[in-house]
Design an enzyme around this catalytic site. Sequence first.
Site, mmCIF file in Angstrom:
data_model
loop_
_atom_site.group_PDB
_atom_site.id
_atom_site.type_symbol
_atom_site.label_atom_id
_atom_site.label_comp_id
_atom_site.label_asym_id
_atom_site.label_seq_id
_atom_site.Cartn_x
_atom_site.Cartn_y
_atom_site.Cartn_z
ATOM 1 N N ASP A 30 4.883 -1.480 3.407
ATOM 2 C CA ASP A 30 4.167 -0.372 4.041
ATOM 3 C C ASP A 30 3.595 -0.886 5.357
ATOM 4 O O ASP A 30 3.307 -2.087 5.478
ATOM 5 C CB ASP A 30 3.044 0.156 3.139
ATOM 6 N N ARG B 297 12.291 6.023 4.666
ATOM 7 C CA ARG B 297 11.789 6.249 3.297
ATOM 8 C C ARG B 297 12.921 6.516 2.314
ATOM 9 O O ARG B 297 12.803 7.375 1.441
ATOM 10 C CB ARG B 297 10.822 7.446 3.255
HETATM 11 O O1 1CP Z 1 12.530 3.170 2.333
HETATM 12 C C1 1CP Z 1 11.504 3.092 3.014
HETATM 13 O O2 1CP Z 1 11.464 3.442 4.204
HETATM 14 C C2 1CP Z 1 10.300 2.676 2.251
HETATM 15 C C3 1CP Z 1 9.308 1.754 2.771
HETATM 16 C C4 1CP Z 1 8.118 2.337 3.499
HETATM 17 C C5 1CP Z 1 7.962 2.421 4.879
HETATM 18 C C6 1CP Z 1 8.976 2.097 5.952
HETATM 19 C C7 1CP Z 1 6.912 2.797 2.911
HETATM 20 C C8 1CP Z 1 6.603 2.862 1.462
HETATM 21 N N1 1CP Z 1 6.027 3.083 3.901
HETATM 22 C C9 1CP Z 1 6.642 2.882 5.097
HETATM 23 C C10 1CP Z 1 6.059 3.009 6.430
HETATM 24 C C11 1CP Z 1 4.879 3.858 6.612
HETATM 25 N N2 1CP Z 1 3.730 3.919 5.869
HETATM 26 C C12 1CP Z 1 4.702 4.702 7.733
HETATM 27 C C13 1CP Z 1 5.696 4.835 8.851
HETATM 28 C C14 1CP Z 1 6.790 5.747 8.477
HETATM 29 C C15 1CP Z 1 6.420 7.198 8.354
HETATM 30 O O3 1CP Z 1 5.950 7.762 9.370
HETATM 31 O O4 1CP Z 1 6.617 7.754 7.288
HETATM 32 C C16 1CP Z 1 3.447 5.313 7.624
HETATM 33 C C17 1CP Z 1 2.827 6.294 8.576
HETATM 34 C C18 1CP Z 1 2.845 4.803 6.434
HETATM 35 C C19 1CP Z 1 1.501 5.131 5.942
HETATM 36 C C20 1CP Z 1 1.578 5.695 4.575
HETATM 37 N N3 1CP Z 1 1.786 4.920 3.450
HETATM 38 C C21 1CP Z 1 1.558 7.050 4.180
HETATM 39 C C22 1CP Z 1 1.438 8.237 5.126
HETATM 40 C C23 1CP Z 1 0.095 8.866 5.080
HETATM 41 C C24 1CP Z 1 -0.158 9.801 6.248
HETATM 42 O O5 1CP Z 1 -0.818 9.380 7.209
HETATM 43 O O6 1CP Z 1 0.301 10.953 6.191
HETATM 44 C C25 1CP Z 1 1.710 7.070 2.780
HETATM 45 C C26 1CP Z 1 1.718 8.262 1.888
HETATM 46 C C27 1CP Z 1 1.867 5.726 2.340
HETATM 47 C C28 1CP Z 1 2.173 5.231 0.978
HETATM 48 C C29 1CP Z 1 3.613 4.921 0.781
HETATM 49 N N4 1CP Z 1 4.282 3.921 1.468
HETATM 50 C C30 1CP Z 1 5.588 3.836 1.009
HETATM 51 C C31 1CP Z 1 5.752 4.823 -0.018
HETATM 52 C C32 1CP Z 1 7.013 5.053 -0.803
HETATM 53 C C33 1CP Z 1 4.520 5.505 -0.144
HETATM 54 C C34 1CP Z 1 4.255 6.668 -1.091
HETATM 55 C C35 1CP Z 1 3.289 6.426 -2.148
HETATM 56 C C36 1CP Z 1 3.601 5.540 -3.314
HETATM 57 O O7 1CP Z 1 4.706 5.419 -3.848
HETATM 58 O O8 1CP Z 1 2.600 5.006 -3.803
#
Ligand code: 1CP
Length: 352
Positions: A74, A25
Amino acid sequence: MPITSNFLNACRRQPVTHTPVWYMRQAGRYQPEYRKIREKYSLIEICQIPELCVQVTKLPVDQLGVDAAILFSDIMVPVGAMGLAFEIKEHVGPVIENPIRTAADVDRLRVFHPEESLPFVLESIQLLKQNLNVPLIGFSGAPFTLASYMVEGRPSRDYVKTKQLMWSAPDIWRKLMDKLADATIVYLRAQVAAGAAAVQLFDSWVGSLSKEDYLAYVFPTMQKIFGALADLDVPMIYFGKDTAELLVDFTRTGATVIGVDWKIPLAEACRRVGRNFAVQGNLDPVLLFAPWDVIERRARAIVEAGIQHSGFVFNLGHGVTHHNPPVETATLQRLTAFVHEYSAELLRAQRG
Ligand code: 1CP
């Protein structure tokens, strides 16, 4: 991409001039520039518009001096391509309207063609390949973690519905894991064909399983995936949170780099993983809110342990946290520079 990359060398357990660094992230809410883009575009729109995806992916590389980029996307993006509608809800995360509960639900899921269903991902990767001076990491959610959203319908604390399906309908579960494995394989192969130099499987929530259940219900699927990707000859990173007791099992999946969270001392993780696998990790992401002297002390210990292992990539133990006030870009810049400088010094001394 440079001819030699410390990141790729470390993944392949080859010599490096400094310990490579990247952060899970590393692109996201803590960055004022990202927040500004998000005022106009949704997360999914950023993923779908290659010019924006490239900009957001590159931002941390330019700002932090990290040794690898990770595609901005994502784990839910391919879930949409499998035919399951989802939404990323503010302050919640991924939400699915019609979660998977029955055999018919699993049958309806499509193993998609990335070129047809997710052309924007491949176009972004192709553009990034031309625009980056560090390797690009492609990624996918791993089947258990994807299934946890698909079955629960939203983020969950204890995965009751997911585990219930796994135990009470093992046939449906196996079908679901198998379909997710097939989708993951075609998706990651397409990412590598488009230019990703390494791949990471995010199994963020698999640590909620006992070892017995991991081995029975997930491990064969992971072996299938890594086995089917092995001929690509790119580093394959496997990361999960709360997986200290599964690290040895992770080394038997076919992954070549093992991601480690912060709950286990890195030296112990390296001992468990053994010398045939590179290790990636493992600073507590919440330490980024600590005073610099505390961060430096912890980072120093991780670098000292990591450098003893053949193949080490510095990372956090999980993604950069979303919190208000956010992690400061300057903290991540300083941490990156510290790991680079301190590891280079240790490596010079080691070479004599
Ligand atoms: O630099 C990077 O790594 C950014 C790219 C990225 C990646 C690798 C994003 C953008 N999401 C992910 C993978 C991801 N998404 C995972 C695996 C990594 C981890 O464990 O953190 C998971 C579980 C998700 C699911 C997800 N998407 C969540 C987690 C919710 C939960 O179950 O607690 C959330 C909040 C998102 C939205 C999201 N995806 C990415 C960002 C920057 C965000 C935040 C919200 C946004 O900006 O709208």
